[in-house]
Scaffold this motif. Sequence first.
Motif, PDB file in Angstrom:
ATOM      1  N   LEU A  11       0.832  -1.273  -0.177  1.00 38.37           N
ATOM      2  CA  LEU A  11      -0.057   0.083   0.106  1.00 38.37           C
ATOM      3  C   LEU A  11       0.898   1.279  -0.026  1.00 38.37           C
ATOM      4  O   LEU A  11       1.712   1.440   0.992  1.00 38.37           O
ATOM      5  N   ARG A  38      -1.180  -7.013 -15.097  1.00 38.48           N
ATOM      6  CA  ARG A  38      -1.945  -6.366 -13.977  1.00 38.48           C
ATOM      7  C   ARG A  38      -3.410  -6.505 -14.105  1.00 38.48           C
ATOM      8  O   ARG A  38      -3.981  -6.557 -15.269  1.00 38.48           O
ATOM      9  N   ALA A  40      -6.860  -5.391 -12.323  1.00 38.51           N
ATOM     10  CA  ALA A  40      -7.766  -4.460 -11.423  1.00 38.51           C
ATOM     11  C   ALA A  40      -8.969  -5.130 -11.092  1.00 38.51           C
ATOM     12  O   ALA A  40      -9.597  -6.084 -11.854  1.00 38.51           O
ATOM     13  N   PRO A  88      -3.899   6.148  -8.215  1.00 37.96           N
ATOM     14  CA  PRO A  88      -4.487   5.465  -7.800  1.00 37.96           C
ATOM     15  C   PRO A  88      -5.083   4.248  -8.985  1.00 37.96           C
ATOM     16  O   PRO A  88      -5.546   3.080  -8.528  1.00 37.96           O
ATOM     17  N   GLU A  89      -5.051   4.667 -10.200  1.00 34.90           N
ATOM     18  CA  GLU A  89      -5.634   3.578 -11.357  1.00 34.90           C
ATOM     19  C   GLU A  89      -4.494   2.697 -11.585  1.00 34.90           C
ATOM     20  O   GLU A  89      -4.668   1.714 -12.361  1.00 34.90           O
ATOM     21  N   ASP A  90      -3.433   2.587 -10.886  1.00 32.42           N
ATOM     22  CA  ASP A  90      -2.329   1.493 -10.862  1.00 32.42           C
ATOM     23  C   ASP A  90      -2.959   0.534 -10.006  1.00 32.42           C
ATOM     24  O   ASP A  90      -1.861  -0.762 -10.018  1.00 32.42           O
ATOM     25  N   THR A  91      -3.608   0.740  -9.169  1.00 31.77           N
ATOM     26  CA  THR A  91      -4.252  -0.201  -8.271  1.00 31.77           C
ATOM     27  C   THR A  91      -4.554  -1.674  -8.788  1.00 31.77           C
ATOM     28  O   THR A  91      -5.390  -1.558  -9.581  1.00 31.77           O
ATOM     29  N   GLN A 122      -0.262  -7.740  -4.751  1.00 26.05           N
ATOM     30  CA  GLN A 122      -1.206  -6.816  -4.788  1.00 26.05           C
ATOM     31  C   GLN A 122      -0.627  -5.406  -4.499  1.00 26.05           C
ATOM     32  O   GLN A 122       0.459  -5.122  -3.753  1.00 26.05           O
ATOM     33  N   VAL A 123      -0.834  -4.440  -5.407  1.00 29.89           N
ATOM     34  CA  VAL A 123      -0.466  -2.907  -5.170  1.00 29.89           C
ATOM     35  C   VAL A 123      -1.814  -2.197  -5.113  1.00 29.89           C
ATOM     36  O   VAL A 123      -2.627  -2.248  -6.066  1.00 29.89           O
ATOM     37  N   THR A 124      -1.597  -1.560  -4.042  1.00 25.85           N
ATOM     38  CA  THR A 124      -2.769  -0.485  -3.905  1.00 25.85           C
ATOM     39  C   THR A 124      -2.363   0.818  -3.700  1.00 25.85           C
ATOM     40  O   THR A 124      -1.331   1.160  -2.729  1.00 25.85           O
ATOM     41  N   VAL A 125      -2.783   1.866  -4.409  1.00 25.94           N
ATOM     42  CA  VAL A 125      -2.284   3.199  -4.310  1.00 25.94           C
ATOM     43  C   VAL A 125      -3.424   4.275  -3.838  1.00 25.94           C
ATOM     44  O   VAL A 125      -4.475   3.905  -4.423  1.00 25.94           O
ATOM     45  N   SER A 126      -3.244   4.770  -2.844  1.00 24.13           N
ATOM     46  CA  SER A 126      -4.125   5.549  -2.099  1.00 24.13           C
ATOM     47  C   SER A 126      -4.116   7.126  -2.699  1.00 24.13           C
ATOM     48  O   SER A 126      -3.062   7.392  -3.063  1.00 24.13           O
TER      49      SER A 126
END
Length: 127
Positions: A11, A38, A40, A88-91, A122-126
């Motif tokens: 994250l 990836r 999503a 965020p769209e890289d999540t 998992q990659v989560t971008v806030s």
Amino acid sequence: QVQLVESGGGLVQAGGSLRLSCAASGRTLSSHTMGWFRQAAGKEREFVAAIRWSGRSTYYADSVKGRFTISRDNANNTVYLQIDSLKPEDTAVYYCAADRRPGRLTYATSLADFGSWGQGTQVTVSS
């Protein structure tokens, strides 16, 4: 049979960076194009980047050009994906994959080109 294990996800805040790793075991992949995809939530798996066996030729999806860098260390059977300026769209869940055809002369970008896959990280971008 080759096994691929991804690591390095997490994250992060928008604008941050991550370095994903993909360790291969079972057989050498030095003659194979290696790729990152990836997926999503609720979307299809999509191509992100790939690197030819020599490491001298790389190619990227338009959405990640200039922010993602793929590299490989054939001596250690490892592929990396450096992700900068995260959005965020890289999540997504990021998957490593090995081209099913060694020494391919064309660019491998489709799911069907790759025969071995990791379990994903998992990659989560806030924001």
